[in-house]
Scaffold this motif. Structure first.
Motif, PDB file in Angstrom:
ATOM      1  N   GLY A  73      42.280  39.623  38.037  1.00 30.24           N
ATOM      2  CA  GLY A  73      41.052  40.354  38.132  1.00 30.24           C
ATOM      3  C   GLY A  73      40.450  40.556  37.011  1.00 30.24           C
ATOM      4  N   GLY A  74      40.771  40.005  35.901  1.00 29.40           N
ATOM      5  CA  GLY A  74      40.186  40.055  34.494  1.00 29.40           C
ATOM      6  C   GLY A  74      38.803  39.532  34.468  1.00 29.40           C
ATOM      7  N   PRO A  75      38.214  39.270  33.140  1.00 28.27           N
ATOM      8  CA  PRO A  75      36.835  38.729  33.047  1.00 28.27           C
ATOM      9  C   PRO A  75      36.837  37.282  33.687  1.00 28.27           C
ATOM     10  N   ALA A  76      37.705  36.175  33.635  1.00 20.75           N
ATOM     11  CA  ALA A  76      37.456  35.175  34.097  1.00 20.75           C
ATOM     12  C   ALA A  76      37.381  34.978  35.608  1.00 20.75           C
ATOM     13  N   GLY A  77      38.610  35.511  36.193  1.00 16.04           N
ATOM     14  CA  GLY A  77      38.802  35.790  37.765  1.00 16.04           C
ATOM     15  C   GLY A  77      37.640  36.772  38.378  1.00 16.04           C
ATOM     16  N   ALA A  78      37.384  37.915  37.767  1.00 19.67           N
ATOM     17  CA  ALA A  78      36.157  38.565  38.264  1.00 19.67           C
ATOM     18  C   ALA A  78      34.814  37.847  38.383  1.00 19.67           C
ATOM     19  N   ASP A 102      36.384  46.488  34.332  1.00 18.41           N
ATOM     20  CA  ASP A 102      36.287  47.325  35.717  1.00 18.41           C
ATOM     21  C   ASP A 102      34.637  46.896  36.063  1.00 18.41           C
ATOM     22  N   ALA A 103      33.686  46.753  34.999  1.00 16.50           N
ATOM     23  CA  ALA A 103      32.493  46.569  35.359  1.00 16.50           C
ATOM     24  C   ALA A 103      32.372  45.279  36.246  1.00 16.50           C
ATOM     25  N   VAL A 104      32.811  44.256  35.618  1.00 16.68           N
ATOM     26  CA  VAL A 104      32.584  42.843  36.125  1.00 16.68           C
ATOM     27  C   VAL A 104      33.564  42.809  37.568  1.00 16.68           C
TER      28      VAL A 104
END
Length: 304
Positions: free
Chosen positions: A12-17, A104-106
């Motif tokens: 759920g980091g930037p790429a996944g989110a 968290d925002a993305v």
């Protein structure tokens, strides 16, 4: 419990989110799994290239995070001999932005768009079953037509799909601290180059600054590789002597967080797609932290 969905995103980091956000906006049923609970700290330089800022704007997240970010018009690059070069970005604005805020925002934007997000929920096992991928979690088993591996350099999804990463060279280690009271070069991020190491500085709008040193394994020494805080701090202090223009500024600063250690950070490349699976972010290709492009490229990774 067993469920069938269109897409499962592992990570759920930037790429996944970002991937989940775009898929959900297109009406795709997507489930995101991440072992961490958000918001969470993530060792990083807290720097975003203008490509990343533009990606946040396209994702509809920029207005939310900008009040907690410092705008950057370019980079200050300092040579091993102490020569300074101010290099403005050719277009757009970069950001000094903490990962605890950004990630968290993305992820929450993906949730608002309709993605089903499960944090504190690791993918325990991943396997191909006929025409679907089977992902086992603590809450049951998911079957997905498409599996997205956004689970970092040591991707479980990449291994399950037979997409072995090709390491381009030996990995470096990153050591970082947060400090207060560091005099800043207004509007510029910083990259200090040494003979064996380099050090990035991102000054955040709340008065904190991220100081992250990247160095080869050999420079750590055997006593530091056990990663005990006191010993890592000693290595950090020793290594910063390689940056004479930075050390005097740090003497006046107050250490507020860290040290944090992560590695090895091995730049890698290789196939990113297989039958019903795609890799994004560091799972697809890890860049050397010197480029400062890791998070920005992750935000542009959505395969839609």
């Amino acid at each position: 419990m067993r469920r069938r969905v269109d897409v499962v995103v592992v990570g759920g980091g930037p790429a996944g989110a970002a991937t989940a956000l775009e898929l959900a906006r297109h009406g795709v049923e997507v489930v995101v799994l991440d072992r961490a609970r958000f918001p969470r700290e993530k060792p990083c330089g807290d720097f975003l290239h203008p490509l990343g800022t533009a990606a946040l704007d396209r994702l509809g997240v920029l207005a939310e995070v900008r009040p907690r970010a410092q705008s950057l018009q370019g980079m200050l690059v300092v040579s091993p001999q102490g020569r300074e070069v101010f290099a403005p970005f050719p277009g757009g604005t970069g950001l000094a932005l903490g990962r605890v805020v950004l990630d968290d925002a993305v992820l929450q934007a993906a949730r608002r768009a309709g993605a089903e997000v499960h944090t504190g929920s690791p993918a325990r096992a991943v396997a191909r079953r006929g025409r679907h991928w089977e992902i086992c979690t603590d809450g049951g088993t998911l079957e997905a037509r498409l599996l997205v591996g956004a689970d970092g350099m040591h991707s479980r999804v990449a291994r399950a799909a037979g997409l072995r990463r090709r390491t381009l060279r030996r990995g470096r280690y990153a050591l970082g601290i947060y400090v207060r009271g560091l005099p800043a070069h207004g509007g510029f991020g910083e990259m200090h180059l040494g003979r064996e190491a380099y050090c990035g500085v991102s000054v955040l709008p709340d008065g904190w600054a991220n100081v992250t040193l990247v160095l080869p394994r050999e420079a750590l020494g055997a006593q530091a590789r056990d990663a005990r805080p006191g010993r890592v701090a000693g290595v950090l202090e020793d290594a910063l002597r390689s940056f004479p223009s930075l050390r005097p500024r740090l003497r006046a600063a107050q250490v507020c967080g860290g040290p944090r250690a992560v590695g090895p950070l091995r730049p890698s490349a290789g196939p990113v797609v297989a039958d019903g699976v795609i890799l994004v972010g560091d799972a697809a290709a890890c860049t050397d932290p010197l480029t400062g492009l890791g998070v920005s490229l992750a935000l542009t990774a959505a395969p839609v």
